[in-house]
Write an enzyme that holds these catalytic residues in place. Structure first.
Site, mmCIF file in Angstrom:
data_model
loop_
_atom_site.group_PDB
_atom_site.id
_atom_site.type_symbol
_atom_site.label_atom_id
_atom_site.label_comp_id
_atom_site.label_asym_id
_atom_site.label_seq_id
_atom_site.Cartn_x
_atom_site.Cartn_y
_atom_site.Cartn_z
ATOM 1 N N CYS A 142 0.805 25.276 6.594
ATOM 2 C CA CYS A 142 0.354 26.165 5.520
ATOM 3 C C CYS A 142 0.814 27.593 5.821
ATOM 4 C CB CYS A 142 -1.168 26.090 5.414
ATOM 5 S SG CYS A 142 -1.905 27.329 4.338
ATOM 6 N N CYS B 276 -1.839 30.216 5.845
ATOM 7 C CA CYS B 276 -2.676 30.187 7.056
ATOM 8 C C CYS B 276 -1.997 30.934 8.198
ATOM 9 C CB CYS B 276 -2.953 28.737 7.472
ATOM 10 S SG CYS B 276 -3.881 27.799 6.238
#
Length: 126
Positions: A42, A45
């Site tokens: 991600c 993230c």
């Protein structure tokens, strides 16, 4: 100093929380699982990680911080993913940082705003 826990998976999260004996708040960070290069699949993230680390400085010393990896991208994107469907988590976005058992959370780009961390950890409201 906050106590840190690192786990992967929904069931492991519930088990850890059930077994924790805490006097302070439980802060949960939900992120995509790490790839072989050590970074999450991600990208949001990965971008938020340094801000989250700095934002945790606002957390009370009695807090427990749980970093839970939700799984690979395919698992996360499945609309039946327990992190999405469970009333305990109700996730829509990664990363999400939440105070367990409350409605207080930072989602996605909110995790880049240190001012929001200060508000999240306002001890008068925890």
């Amino acid at each position: 100093m906050i106590t840190r826990h690192y786990i992967e998976g929904y069931e492991n999260l519930l088990e850890l929380i059930q077994n924790l004996k805490v006097n302070g708040p439980i802060v949960v960070l939900y992120s995509g699982s790490k790839l072989s290069n050590g970074k999450s699949w991600c990208s949001d993230c990965v971008e938020a990680a340094p801000f989250i680390e700095r934002g945790l400085e606002f957390a009370p010393e009695s807090a427990h911080f749980i970093h839970v990896e939700v799984g690979d991208r395919t698992f996360w994107k499945d609309h039946k993913c327990p992190f999405r469907t469970s009333p305990k988590t109700k996730l829509n976005v990664l990363p999400t940082l939440s105070l367990w058992g409350t409605q207080k959370r930072l989602e996605g780009a909110q995790c880049l705003d240190l001012g929001l961390f200060e508000m999240l950890f306002n001890e008068d409201e925890i």
